[in-house]
Scaffold this active site. Structure first.
Site, short mmCIF file in Angstrom:
data_model
loop_
_atom_site.label_atom_id
_atom_site.label_comp_id
_atom_site.label_asym_id
_atom_site.label_seq_id
_atom_site.Cartn_x
_atom_site.Cartn_y
_atom_site.Cartn_z
N HIS A 52 0.86 -1.20 0.00
CA HIS A 52 0.00 0.00 0.00
C HIS A 52 0.88 1.23 0.00
O HIS A 52 2.09 1.14 0.14
CB HIS A 52 -1.00 -0.02 1.16
N HIS A 54 1.43 4.00 1.88
CA HIS A 54 1.99 4.79 2.98
C HIS A 54 3.52 4.90 2.90
O HIS A 54 4.20 3.95 2.53
CB HIS A 54 1.56 4.19 4.33
N ASP A 56 5.91 4.92 5.00
CA ASP A 56 6.78 4.01 5.75
C ASP A 56 6.86 2.63 5.06
O ASP A 56 7.57 1.74 5.54
CB ASP A 56 6.35 3.88 7.21
N HIS A 57 6.15 2.48 3.94
CA HIS A 57 6.21 1.23 3.16
C HIS A 57 6.80 1.45 1.77
O HIS A 57 7.08 0.49 1.06
CB HIS A 57 4.82 0.61 3.05
N HIS A 108 -7.47 -0.74 5.51
CA HIS A 108 -6.45 0.20 6.02
C HIS A 108 -6.26 1.33 5.00
O HIS A 108 -6.31 2.51 5.34
CB HIS A 108 -5.16 -0.57 6.26
N ASP A 130 -0.23 -3.74 6.26
CA ASP A 130 -0.86 -3.21 7.47
C ASP A 130 -2.33 -3.65 7.58
O ASP A 130 -3.16 -2.93 8.14
CB ASP A 130 -0.81 -1.67 7.48
N HIS A 168 4.63 -4.46 11.05
CA HIS A 168 4.96 -3.69 12.26
C HIS A 168 5.06 -4.62 13.47
O HIS A 168 4.34 -5.61 13.56
CB HIS A 168 3.89 -2.63 12.57
ZN LIG Z 1 2.77 0.86 8.22
ZN LIG Z 2 -0.07 1.79 6.43
#
Ligand SMILES: [Zn+2]
Ligand SMILES: [Zn+2]
Length: 256
Positions: A52, A54, A56-57, A108, A130, A168
């Site tokens: 996805h 985001h 942080d990915h 998410h 996530d 995570h």
């Molecule tokens: Zn994440």
């Molecule tokens: Zn995420």
């Protein structure tokens, strides 16, 4: 095949899989830990799988593509650093001689996908981003509770021995909430003890498995009468209006 969770930021894992020569990584939010691991393991990056959009990915995607020439795969309906091969349910990714089936798991984010490999060294493997966490699930940033529940049910239907590679290390805080919901679940109490021991030794609590999550994860167990009763104690009107799962998610959002 070697499966390695590379720690990134405060609590992310970038999963690396390699066969001694070629590697793939999933959701590289940062390029640095991946480049270090490629060097340390003596392998070349072949493929980057993204679940996805985001940051942080995806934050390390451009730098890794540039440094290694790896091919990038990602969700059809989200904005991911181009160029990439866009995927949706029904598509299959071939990497390291393995076939990864793509599953649509909105909730998410609206276009979130997961990657499922039916057999890697004899055991299935799931990269679920996530969507599913050990003892928890992702927050609903773009999707509805109904979508997330359907996505989790899809993952819960995978074989029990499927290794669940979440992105995570949220396990301990998720478990505290799960115990609040289901204090009498013996499997949950035992797993909390095991994860506390692992974290005390600086160890990763993942991968989990589908069978374990079915035993301990309240978000996969919302049809259980004990969980429905707990959700009613939190917010009976919410359960009547939106259902047990949506009420649990709401409860978790407020839980400290
Ligand atoms: Zn994440
Ligand atoms: Zn995420």
């Amino acid at each position: 095949m070697k499966l390695i969770p590379l720690p990134a930021f405060a609590d992310n894992y970038i999963w690396m899989l390699h066969d001694g020569q070629q590697a793939l990584v999933v959701d590289p939010g940062d390029a640095a830990p991946v480049l270090q691991a490629l060097d340390r393991e003596g392998v070349q990056l072949q493929s980057i799988l993204v679940t996805h959009h985001h940051a942080d990915h995806t934050g390390g995607v451009d730098a890794l593509r540039q440094a290694t020439g790896a091919q990038v795969f990602g969700p059809a309906r989200e904005t991911i650093p181009e160029p990439l091969r866009r995927l949706q349910e029904g598509d299959t990714v071939q990497a390291l001689g393995l076939a990864f089936q793509v599953l649509d798991v909105p909730g998410h984010t609206a276009g979130h996908i997961a990657y499922y490999c039916a057999g890697m060294d004899g055991t299935p493997l799931l990269f679920c981003g996530d969507t599913l966490f050990s003892a928890g699930c992702g927050r609903l940033f773009e999707g509805t509770a109904t979508q997330m529940l359907a996505s989790l049910n899809k993952l819960a239907a995978l074989p029990g021995d499927t290794r669940v590679c979440c992105t995570h290390e949220y396990t301990l805080s998720n478990l505290k909430f799960a115990l609040e919901v289901e204090p009498d679940n013996a499997a949950l109490v035992a797993y909390y003890q095991r994860c506390q021991d692992l974290r005390a030794q600086g160890q990763v609590t993942l991968p989990s498995s589908i069978a374990l999550e079915q035993a301990i994860n309240p978000f996969l167990r919302s049809q259980q009468p004990t969980i429905a009763a707990s959700a009613r104690r939190f917010d009976a009107a919410g359960v009547d209006q939106h259902g047990v799962f949506a009420t649990l998610r709401q409860w978790k959002n407020q839980y400290r």
